[in-house]
Design a protein around this motif. Sequence first.
Motif, PDB file in Angstrom:
ATOM      1  N   GLN A   1      -0.052  12.565  -6.941  1.00  0.00           N
ATOM      2  CA  GLN A   1      -0.939  12.948  -8.040  1.00  0.00           C
ATOM      3  C   GLN A   1      -1.963  13.986  -7.607  1.00  0.00           C
ATOM      4  N   ALA A   2      -2.479  13.818  -6.396  1.00  0.00           N
ATOM      5  CA  ALA A   2      -3.507  14.745  -5.928  1.00  0.00           C
ATOM      6  C   ALA A   2      -2.880  16.063  -5.487  1.00  0.00           C
TER       7      ALA A   2
ATOM      8  N   LEU B   1      -5.675   3.358  -6.433  1.00  0.00           N
ATOM      9  CA  LEU B   1      -4.964   4.602  -6.734  1.00  0.00           C
ATOM     10  C   LEU B   1      -5.918   5.721  -7.135  1.00  0.00           C
TER      11      LEU B   1
ATOM     12  N   ILE C   1      -8.619  12.456  -1.962  1.00  0.00           N
ATOM     13  CA  ILE C   1      -7.763  13.550  -1.496  1.00  0.00           C
ATOM     14  C   ILE C   1      -8.272  14.870  -2.075  1.00  0.00           C
ATOM     15  N   ARG C   2      -8.611  14.849  -3.386  1.00  0.00           N
ATOM     16  CA  ARG C   2      -9.029  16.093  -4.042  1.00  0.00           C
ATOM     17  C   ARG C   2     -10.327  16.605  -3.453  1.00  0.00           C
TER      18      ARG C   2
ATOM     19  N   ALA D   1      -8.026   6.880  -4.158  1.00  0.00           N
ATOM     20  CA  ALA D   1      -7.296   7.676  -3.181  1.00  0.00           C
ATOM     21  C   ALA D   1      -7.085   9.092  -3.717  1.00  0.00           C
ATOM     22  N   VAL D   2      -6.689   9.194  -5.002  1.00  0.00           N
ATOM     23  CA  VAL D   2      -6.486  10.522  -5.588  1.00  0.00           C
ATOM     24  C   VAL D   2      -7.777  11.334  -5.512  1.00  0.00           C
TER      25      VAL D   2
ATOM     26  N   THR E   1      -0.098  14.164   3.113  1.00  0.00           N
ATOM     27  CA  THR E   1      -0.396  14.003   4.532  1.00  0.00           C
ATOM     28  C   THR E   1       0.860  13.518   5.240  1.00  0.00           C
ATOM     29  N   VAL E   2       1.605  12.670   4.508  1.00  0.00           N
ATOM     30  CA  VAL E   2       2.768  12.017   5.081  1.00  0.00           C
ATOM     31  C   VAL E   2       4.002  12.905   4.926  1.00  0.00           C
TER      32      VAL E   2
ATOM     33  N   ARG F   1       1.982   7.530  -4.271  1.00  0.00           N
ATOM     34  CA  ARG F   1       1.685   7.964  -5.629  1.00  0.00           C
ATOM     35  C   ARG F   1       0.382   8.773  -5.656  1.00  0.00           C
ATOM     36  N   ALA F   2      -0.607   8.309  -4.898  1.00  0.00           N
ATOM     37  CA  ALA F   2      -1.896   9.010  -4.862  1.00  0.00           C
ATOM     38  C   ALA F   2      -1.708  10.421  -4.314  1.00  0.00           C
ATOM     39  N   GLU F   3      -0.920  10.543  -3.243  1.00  0.00           N
ATOM     40  CA  GLU F   3      -0.726  11.863  -2.656  1.00  0.00           C
ATOM     41  C   GLU F   3       0.051  12.769  -3.599  1.00  0.00           C
TER      42      GLU F   3
ATOM     43  N   ARG G   1      -1.567  16.857  -2.656  1.00  0.00           N
ATOM     44  CA  ARG G   1      -1.700  17.233  -1.250  1.00  0.00           C
ATOM     45  C   ARG G   1      -1.140  16.114  -0.388  1.00  0.00           C
TER      46      ARG G   1
ATOM     47  N   VAL H   1       1.092   2.843  -3.434  1.00  0.00           N
ATOM     48  CA  VAL H   1      -0.209   3.389  -3.831  1.00  0.00           C
ATOM     49  C   VAL H   1      -0.450   4.723  -3.134  1.00  0.00           C
ATOM     50  N   ARG H   2      -0.221   4.753  -1.815  1.00  0.00           N
ATOM     51  CA  ARG H   2      -0.506   5.977  -1.080  1.00  0.00           C
ATOM     52  C   ARG H   2       0.398   7.126  -1.510  1.00  0.00           C
TER      53      ARG H   2
ATOM     54  N   ASN I   1       0.812  -1.216   0.000  1.00  0.00           N
ATOM     55  CA  ASN I   1       0.000   0.000   0.000  1.00  0.00           C
ATOM     56  C   ASN I   1       0.845   1.266   0.000  1.00  0.00           C
TER      57      ASN I   1
END
Lengths: 426, 272
Positions: A74-75, B125, B132-133, B128-129, A79-80, A70-72, A77, A67-68, A64
């Motif tokens: 892409q978005a 993925l 977050i948005r 999650a993106v 957290t970590v 990469r997601a953060e 923003r 995934v996390r 995970n």
Amino acid sequence: MKRRSLLAAGAGLLAAPGFARAQSGDVVFLSTQLRPVEEATRLRNAILRPAPVQSTFVTEEPQNLTVRMRAEAQAGRRTVSLVGALHGELQPLAADSLDALDDVAAQLADRGIPQNLLELGKLGTGQQRYIPWMQATYIMAAHRRALEFLPAGADINALSYDQLRAWAAAIQQRTNQRRLGFPAGPRGLMARFFQGYLYPSYTGGVVRTFRSAEAEQGWAALKATWAHVAPASTTYNFMQEPLMAGEVWIAFDHVARLMDALRAAPGDYVTFPAPAGPMGRGYMPVIAGLGIARGAPNRAGAAQLIEYLSRPATQLRLAAETGFFPVVRAELPADLPPAVRLAASAIGATQSARDAKVSLLPVGLGDKGGEFNKVYMDSFQRIVLRNENIRTVLDAEAANLRAVMNATAAPCWSPDAASDGACPVA
Amino acid sequence: MNPAMTPVRRLLFWTLVAVLLLWVLLPIWLVAMGAFGGRAAVFQWPKSLLPASLSFDHMAAFLAVEGVANAFLNSVIAAAVTVVLSVALGAPAGYALARYAFRGADAFKLLVLLTRAFPLAILALPLAVGFIRIGLYDSPFGVALMHTVLALPFAVLVTQSLFMGIPRELEEAAWVFGCSPVQAFFRVVMPLALPGLAATAIFAFVISWNEVFAASVLTVRERTLTAYLLAVLSESPLHTRFAGGLLLILPSVLFVFAVRKWLFTVWGISGR
């Protein structure tokens, strides 16, 4: 009347998540290491609580983590702030999620982190991507009951694979039980046994020598040994459990996965290095590192926490609490807990063995690490468990290994001789 | 019990009851023994059925783990919101499917099921993106929305068959006596449907309570208990696993216990 109160309760529940309950401003420290509840608790209480920076330690499954992060990314923003993970788990994050840490590394120049470890921390990018955090390796542990069956003339700190087999055979002969155990369960770390121990010991390489005649010998030897190995080994993930239950008397595993047994009854066990083969005593150091997320909400805090975590005193405390050992220059004190002393003595004996052959963790495989492990585990299952012809299996799996190496273009790493381009499977 | 039962049948009946009880209770009992029996007892073999030594240390140590209380609260919030939303959204959909013939009803049913057709791992993925948005990342409410999506197919299909089983004539009679359709629903259909709705709620609760993957990908600090613990339990010492296992079982048992009187009527046992 009743319905109205129910509605109110429902509305209350819906509103409740709106209350911010997490304190902001502290460093979110995401880690794939020290996941077991007890280890995480020790880290939180003994190490992070007295730290100069407030932090929230959150554990994450390795799959995970990518995934996390990469997601953060892409978005946009985060957290970590701080990420703690194994070298191989940080590798796929290097491209888009890990900040350059050259400033932090410069600050820590006097800590005595070995240059080759710092080099690993660049993840092949030319800039520091993580700071080495702690290290561990794989050792063997045996219950004292097993010692009387040790073959005559064998030195437990300099065993060969043949002696290990003779030892396990003697136990089986006299007690009618197969008492040698390996962590070959679904979450066990058996693949590392092949990559860091069996292959280097028998062939002096891992990738280049995959289908060599020496490899054939190594597999044949393992197959012969397996006749004396506890059949439930294919279900063991953490060898501390069968050791404590008395199912297994001699075990190979990651030091952190033996600690519970050593801690529960330090007087019952001896620890010693893994055996040696014709090419030496293969061993694999495991490195965990600390990286800072790119765009971290609290980069300064994370850097401060790295500084704190790599202080010699903190590192020694971590060793005493968890069984992961310092990467900085730090003298292990004499008053270590007995379990940690047991682990440390086996690690010391491994590192200082005259025939020691260091094997690095796979470098440059990125997210193909799983496929790389699968080649070795599949070979194991086909050769040892399903009794297929060794040569046929090695030739077939060599094709898979070649595909992984070519797809990643990863050059050879120690103990294989260096290569231009993808590491070739001879 | 029927007094006309012959002794043989009576024996059979009670044996069956005993077997069923053992089937359900024995594992729970063994888990409880592991949680309270002390560290050494976990590895004891053969297992004794009575505790040799009672120790609350593991449970206490476990409950003292930083974040467990918060995770527990998050789990309760996520499960409660999931229950409320999936009944509130699922029951009307089920009612519509049961009472009205409209174009695309079959396609709609298929679409509802489709949410279960994609493995979550693939969606992790982009989900999650997206979360977050929108700003729902790392909150139990976001997790509850995800769980509602997972629970809705069950809620819709279960309530549909539920409403189909309630005769339309009853509703029509209520209209004749002057109820509006909404009143008729709440005064006549709803009381009859309650047992089934309770079952739907249990489904939703259990789905939310047990779900790990979405809950752990969509949160960092605000993990649910299952995500906070279950993922690491498999790598923890045995006695910790038992303590955690018991803690994870208990709320479900309590919840089922709380709604049991509606469940019993579903099974045709009248005893409320």
